[in-house]
Design a protein around this motif. Structure first.
Motif, PDB file in Angstrom:
ATOM      1  N   LEU B  87      21.649  -6.630   2.230  1.00 50.62           N
ATOM      2  CA  LEU B  87      22.369  -7.811   1.476  1.00 50.62           C
ATOM      3  C   LEU B  87      22.455  -7.939  -0.085  1.00 50.62           C
ATOM      4  O   LEU B  87      21.268  -8.046  -0.682  1.00 50.62           O
ATOM      5  N   ARG B  88      23.465  -7.867  -0.743  1.00 47.40           N
ATOM      6  CA  ARG B  88      23.653  -8.250  -2.295  1.00 47.40           C
ATOM      7  C   ARG B  88      23.125  -9.880  -2.071  1.00 47.40           C
ATOM      8  O   ARG B  88      23.546 -10.588  -1.155  1.00 47.40           O
ATOM      9  N   PRO B  89      22.350 -10.294  -3.260  1.00 47.35           N
ATOM     10  CA  PRO B  89      22.135 -11.624  -3.278  1.00 47.35           C
ATOM     11  C   PRO B  89      23.283 -12.604  -3.302  1.00 47.35           C
ATOM     12  O   PRO B  89      23.053 -13.879  -3.077  1.00 47.35           O
ATOM     13  N   ASP B  90      24.075 -12.118  -3.985  1.00 42.19           N
ATOM     14  CA  ASP B  90      25.425 -13.085  -4.256  1.00 42.19           C
ATOM     15  C   ASP B  90      26.375 -12.917  -3.087  1.00 42.19           C
ATOM     16  O   ASP B  90      27.550 -13.591  -3.274  1.00 42.19           O
ATOM     17  N   ALA B  91      26.207 -12.130  -2.170  1.00 48.91           N
ATOM     18  CA  ALA B  91      27.293 -11.761  -1.120  1.00 48.91           C
ATOM     19  C   ALA B  91      27.504 -13.473  -0.282  1.00 48.91           C
ATOM     20  O   ALA B  91      26.606 -13.982  -0.245  1.00 48.91           O
ATOM     21  N   VAL B  92      28.705 -13.544   0.091  1.00 52.61           N
ATOM     22  CA  VAL B  92      29.035 -14.534   0.987  1.00 52.61           C
ATOM     23  C   VAL B  92      28.976 -13.910   2.431  1.00 52.61           C
ATOM     24  O   VAL B  92      29.729 -12.945   2.399  1.00 52.61           O
ATOM     25  N   VAL B  93      28.188 -14.624   3.363  1.00 51.60           N
ATOM     26  CA  VAL B  93      28.347 -14.137   4.782  1.00 51.60           C
ATOM     27  C   VAL B  93      28.968 -14.972   5.295  1.00 51.60           C
ATOM     28  O   VAL B  93      28.733 -16.422   5.627  1.00 51.60           O
ATOM     29  N   SER B  94      30.233 -14.428   6.329  1.00 51.90           N
ATOM     30  CA  SER B  94      31.031 -15.288   7.074  1.00 51.90           C
ATOM     31  C   SER B  94      30.996 -14.770   8.572  1.00 51.90           C
ATOM     32  O   SER B  94      30.522 -13.804   8.674  1.00 51.90           O
ATOM     33  N   ASP B  95      32.042 -15.313   9.439  1.00 46.94           N
ATOM     34  CA  ASP B  95      32.046 -14.731  10.871  1.00 46.94           C
ATOM     35  C   ASP B  95      33.332 -15.083  11.108  1.00 46.94           C
ATOM     36  O   ASP B  95      34.138 -15.757  10.603  1.00 46.94           O
TER      37      ASP B  95
END
Ligand SMILES: NC(=O)c1ccc[n+]([C@@H]2O[C@H](COP(=O)([O-])OP(=O)(O)OC[C@H]3O[C@@H](n4cnc5c(N)ncnc54)[C@H](OP(=O)(O)O)[C@@H]3O)[C@@H](O)[C@H]2O)c1
Ligand SMILES: NC(=O)c1ccc[n+]([C@@H]2O[C@H](COP(=O)([O-])OP(=O)(O)OC[C@H]3O[C@@H](n4cnc5c(N)ncnc54)[C@H](OP(=O)(O)O)[C@@H]3O)[C@@H](O)[C@H]2O)c1
Lengths: 302, 302
Positions: B87-95
């Motif tokens: 993962l990129r540190p600035d990524a948003v993780v959603s679902d």
């Protein structure tokens, strides 16, 4: 010889659909219609639900060799009594009511000297009234006929032919068995749908507008069923009480098991059940009793 | 600045629909997909569910500024752990999971250093797998976002924009409230449908083939719901236990009242309930959350 003059009493979804279907599939047969509601008669004339709309029940049945009562289950006895003065002695009296044992009794009492052969086309929509009917309602649908013991086989054969001409597939069984089968496949589903829609609209923590907004997750399917005619369904539950209670109690037992599985985090038995239920769906689609497209072929995503 | 690189983990109904919808509505955005099942990846490539299908979760998320986990609820934590290395540190993780409190906890534990903004598009069909998805699944459907307290408002806004671009309407609420709302509008309807289909297939007096044959009276609507994916639904019930049990108990109380009304032949209270439930249906249709045509617009009568 098939029936030549069909009288239809009650011109809502079922009566209107029969009228339209006869005109489409049996163009040589005349149809006469009657409804107790003058506005319905007016609308029936505009839509041409029958070739002639009579203003009294006696007039409607005067020439008929087949009379089909298409009124709510609880009104069948009264509707039969109202035609008794005008009926031809050789006429067959049938109906389309959703329960059969109670109706068989009511019709035999109202018309002790006539041939009564009750029937139930297993076809419908959530709509009612004179605008709801359409000619293809019975296509590929079962019609269950419940002939009393000793029914005239010749007349029975003609009734079978009649329903097959409208596109239906016919099966016969006794009224008590009919009432059990339909308790499972129709009455309990409606009872459950009405109840859960009621539950959802009375909650404290979740507002009614939230229920409406987020209904696409499954709930909206229940609301379609729970939009069915209140009079019709009240009459069904009052007239098929025993079978409905019997099936309801089976369902309640199974629901209590499901509740225990959730409490016990028993994922395995849930998975087993959820896998079994898929197979039934496949059979229903394979037999042409439902639309195979996802979401029933709804158009609301487009 | 909207998201430029979207990674989709799990390429079934939801993941596939997101991939197709992004390509349709956001042509400048790149999509990468991954599924743990090699056959699903193959089929995803054939159908073009994403512009690129990766063979490992880390590869799939390497460039992504938005990652959407589209796996069963019980697998969310593992799926999140599997991408953490890439993962990129600035990524948003959603679902897109159907319950929210349990998933919020699982994702925060698996990815403590990332921005987690869970979501749930209230849209689906009974089908699953890589062939089930379609680009218009989210049109006119609500997507509920459950941002953790203190969530980066800028990132939240971008997620709202993203879902609106796919045709959805967005609402935010806290995860516990989401779980209650969805228990009523989706989880209980599925629980009931699975149970009644199970009950109907185990009866002694009515055979399974009779149930299938005469299903058009209401039962077939329940079988469509009960044909939904067993893994998905087992996980929903295991992960939204409290809210499901709370709503189930309200329903059971109301069903016991209905049972009493039938026993007491209390037609009036049935009629009242059946009249109230019609109003809810009308609101759902008026708000564009269901197809107004009778029978959902099914085509099986033709
Ligand atoms: N709807 C379904 O899905 C379905 C499926 C299979 C079978 N059925 C059965 O079909 C029958 C009719 O249902 P439906 O859906 O067609 O109902 P509907 O659309 O409400 O039509 C019934 C019509 O009959 C009229 N009526 C009532 N009592 C009458 C009487 N004594 N004489 C003449 N007309 C009378 C009603 O008028 P008012 O408005 O004045 O009462 C109404 O216009 C019911 O027995 C039902 O159980 C229904
Ligand atoms: N279906 C609906 O109506 C609906 C609506 C709204 C939200 N949701 C939610 O959406 C999510 C996905 O549902 P769906 O209907 O799209 O399910 P689906 O069609 O079964 O697709 C899920 C896919 O994820 C794969 N998968 C499982 N674990 C994985 C992992 N650790 N890494 C990568 N791939 C993995 C599965 O492969 P395997 O076959 O190998 O397990 C399967 O291909 C669920 O959380 C569900 O609650 C569903």
């Amino acid at each position: 010889m098939s029936f030549q003059h069909v009288a239809i009493i009650g011109l809502g979804l079922l009566g209107g659909s029969i009228g339209l279907a006869v005109q489409k599939h049996l163009p040589g047969v005349t149809t006469t219609g009657y409804d107790r509601d003058a506005d319905v008669r007016l609308r029936a004339r505009e839509r041409g639900l029958a070739s002639h709309i009579a203003d009294t029940p006696e007039q409607a049945v005067a020439d008929a060799d087949l009379v089909i009562l298409c009124v709510p289950v609880g009104t069948m006895g009264a509707a039969a009594a109202a035609i008794s003065g005008g009926l031809r002695p050789d006429a067959v009296v049938s109906d389309v009511g959703s329960s059969k044992a109670a109706i068989t009794k009511a019709l035999s009492e109202a018309l002790p000297d006539h041939t009564i052969i009750p029937a139930h086309p297993v076809a419908g929509t959530e709509n009612s009234g004179p605008d709801a009917g359409f000619a293809t309602l019975f296509h590929q649908r079962w019609c269950i006929i419940t002939p009393p013991t000793g029914a005239d086989t010749h007349k029975l054969d003609r009734l079978v032919d009649f329903w097959e001409s409208l596109g239906a597939m016919v099966e016969t069984m006794d009224p008590e068995h009919h009432d059990r089968v339909l308790a499972v496949t129709s009455h309990i589903p409606h009872l459950i749908a009405y109840t859960i829609v009621g539950t959802a609209s009375d909650l404290e923590e979740v507002t009614r507008s939230e229920v409406i907004k987020y209904s696409a997750g499954g709930f909206r399917d229940f609301t379609r069923i729970a939009a069915s005619d209140p009079t019709m369904w009240r009459d069904v539950f009052l007239n098929n009480r025993e079978a409905v209670l019997e099936m309801l109690d089976s369902f309640l037992t199974d629901l209590a098991h499901m509740r225990e599985s959730i409490i016990a985090s028993d994922g395995e038995s849930m998975f087993d059940l959820f896998t079994r239920t898929r197979a039934i769906r496949r059979s229903i689609v394979a037999l042409g009793q439902d639309d195979a497209r996802p979401d029933f072929g709804r158009g609301d995503h487009q």
